[in-house]
Design an enzyme around this catalytic site. Structure first.
Site, mmCIF file in Angstrom:
data_model
loop_
_atom_site.group_PDB
_atom_site.id
_atom_site.type_symbol
_atom_site.label_atom_id
_atom_site.label_comp_id
_atom_site.label_asym_id
_atom_site.label_seq_id
_atom_site.Cartn_x
_atom_site.Cartn_y
_atom_site.Cartn_z
ATOM 1 N N HIS A 82 -29.638 12.256 103.575
ATOM 2 C CA HIS A 82 -29.179 13.542 103.020
ATOM 3 C C HIS A 82 -30.310 14.180 102.204
ATOM 4 C CE1 HIS A 82 -26.948 16.588 100.761
ATOM 5 N NE2 HIS A 82 -27.622 16.132 99.712
ATOM 6 N N HIS A 88 -32.863 18.199 101.941
ATOM 7 C CA HIS A 88 -33.502 18.943 100.838
ATOM 8 C C HIS A 88 -35.015 19.113 100.966
ATOM 9 C CE1 HIS A 88 -30.079 19.304 98.045
ATOM 10 N NE2 HIS A 88 -29.736 18.084 98.386
ATOM 11 N N GLU A 117 -26.733 23.199 98.213
ATOM 12 C CA GLU A 117 -26.006 22.202 99.009
ATOM 13 C C GLU A 117 -25.272 22.819 100.207
ATOM 14 O OE1 GLU A 117 -27.069 18.613 97.027
ATOM 15 O OE2 GLU A 117 -26.456 19.197 99.029
ATOM 16 N N SER A 143 -27.588 18.236 106.776
ATOM 17 C CA SER A 143 -27.557 16.783 107.029
ATOM 18 C C SER A 143 -26.208 16.339 107.592
ATOM 19 C CB SER A 143 -27.843 16.019 105.730
ATOM 20 O OG SER A 143 -26.889 16.384 104.735
HETATM 21 N N1 HBI Z 1 -28.946 13.147 91.006
HETATM 22 N N2 HBI Z 1 -30.258 12.028 92.552
HETATM 23 C C1 HBI Z 1 -29.518 13.104 92.234
HETATM 24 N N3 HBI Z 1 -29.350 14.103 93.120
HETATM 25 C C2 HBI Z 1 -28.611 15.204 92.820
HETATM 26 O O1 HBI Z 1 -28.478 16.130 93.638
HETATM 27 C C3 HBI Z 1 -28.004 15.289 91.543
HETATM 28 C C4 HBI Z 1 -28.205 14.237 90.650
HETATM 29 N N4 HBI Z 1 -27.658 14.279 89.429
HETATM 30 C C5 HBI Z 1 -26.896 15.427 88.953
HETATM 31 C C6 HBI Z 1 -26.696 16.456 89.984
HETATM 32 N N5 HBI Z 1 -27.261 16.385 91.193
HETATM 33 C C7 HBI Z 1 -25.807 17.634 89.667
HETATM 34 O O2 HBI Z 1 -25.076 17.371 88.501
HETATM 35 C C8 HBI Z 1 -26.588 18.895 89.429
HETATM 36 O O3 HBI Z 1 -26.851 19.386 90.674
HETATM 37 C C9 HBI Z 1 -25.770 19.918 88.696
HETATM 38 FE FE FE Z 2 -27.976 17.127 97.897
#
Ligand code: HBI
Ligand code: FE
Length: 273
Positions: free
Chosen positions: A141, A146, A187, A206
């Site tokens: 993913h 991304h 997303e 994804s």
């Molecule tokens: N951690 N690894 C990872 N990937 C994310 O997309 C992610 C995260 N922690 C917090 C988070 N996304 C969301 O809370 C934020 O996009 C707001």
């Molecule tokens: Fe993501």
């Protein structure tokens, strides 16, 4: 009376769920870990290839041109990519790099990485039985969904501004609204293109099922992107979205999210829940 913007958030940002599957024991203070590429098994590389092949049949039909152009320049189809190798090219292209993480990380760590042009990519891959759906983001993913668009300057600049905005949102009790913005764009975002509506959101790119659904199905609503509406619209984490937001371009996304969000958070916080 406007709530005092400096007011402490009513509740601390939600802590990480307790049952995360990654190994956080070796993570540094910023939650980075080494990718340990040699530890991947042949079965894991084979699963990655299977996922990559499935999505590579769909993205030419459903993904935006910027994504397909970037993906084509990443020869990432034959094995789980070596993050350091991709980071070298990414730094040269837009100044971004990949930071290996054990999975979901706390919001402040996440935003700090984005605000330093580092994108967190999970090191583990899903199980074969999870090929169609997985709750937590895995390496497929994060990388396939991304990383390619980080090679697009305007998208990368938006994510950098988003990261800095996130750090501010933590102080202004705007985190929930910013999470919604992320969800409805990074997303699950759609873009209007001369060839028709196309996907740019990682959760769509994804996904074998949701990307065609978001574009072809008559069921979901597809609404023109509007910042306040996006931040005011809750998202679903365990089903397809009932509505998808459509931008005209990454330029529009960058422009529309440039203003200071503090007054918007105050307005959204004062609206009935
Ligand atoms: N951690 N690894 C990872 N990937 C994310 O997309 C992610 C995260 N922690 C917090 C988070 N996304 C969301 O809370 C934020 O996009 C707001
Ligand atoms: Fe993501």
């Amino acid at each position: 009376m406007e709530p005092d913007a400096r007011a402490e958030p009513t509740s601390p940002p939600p802590a990480l769920p307790s049952d995360l599957r990654g190994d956080y024991s070796r993570a540094a203070a910023d939650f980075s870990v080494s990718q340990d590429w040699d530890a991947y098994t042949q079965a894991e590389h084979a699963l990655y290839r299977r996922l990559h092949a499935r999505q590579s049949r769909l993205v030419p039909l459903y993904a935006c041109t910027e994504y397909n152009r970037a993906l084509a320049s990443l020869d990432s189809s034959i094995a789980i990519p070596r993050f350091e190798e991709v980071s070298r090219r990414l730094r040269a292209a837009t100044g971004w790099e990949i930071v290996a993480v054990p999975g979901l990380i706390p919001d402040d760590a996440f935003f700090t990485h984005l605000a330093n042009r580092r994108f967190p990519v999970t090191v583990w891959i899903r199980k074969p039985e999870e090929i169609d759906y997985i709750v937590e983001p895995d390496v497929f993913h994060d990388f396939f969904g991304h990383v390619p668009l980080l090679f697009d300057a305007q998208y990368a600049d938006h994510l950098y501004e988003y990261g800095k905005g996130g750090l501010k949102a933590l102080r202004l009790n705007g985190l929930g609204f910013l999470a919604r913005l992320y969800w409805h764009t990074i997303e699950f975002g759609l873009m209007r293109t001369p060839e028709g509506i196309r996907a740019y959101g990682a959760g769509l790119l994804s996904s074998g099922g949701e990307m065609p659904y978001a574009i072809d199905s008559p069921e979901p609503r597809r609404v023109d992107f509007d910042l306040m509406t996006a931040m005011g619209t809750p998202y679903r984490i365990d089903s397809y979205q009932p509505a998808y937001f459509v931008i005209e371009s990454f330029e529009q996304l960058l422009e529309e999210t440039a203003p200071d969000f503090a007054p918007l958070y105050a307005q959204l916080n004062s609206q009935p829940a």
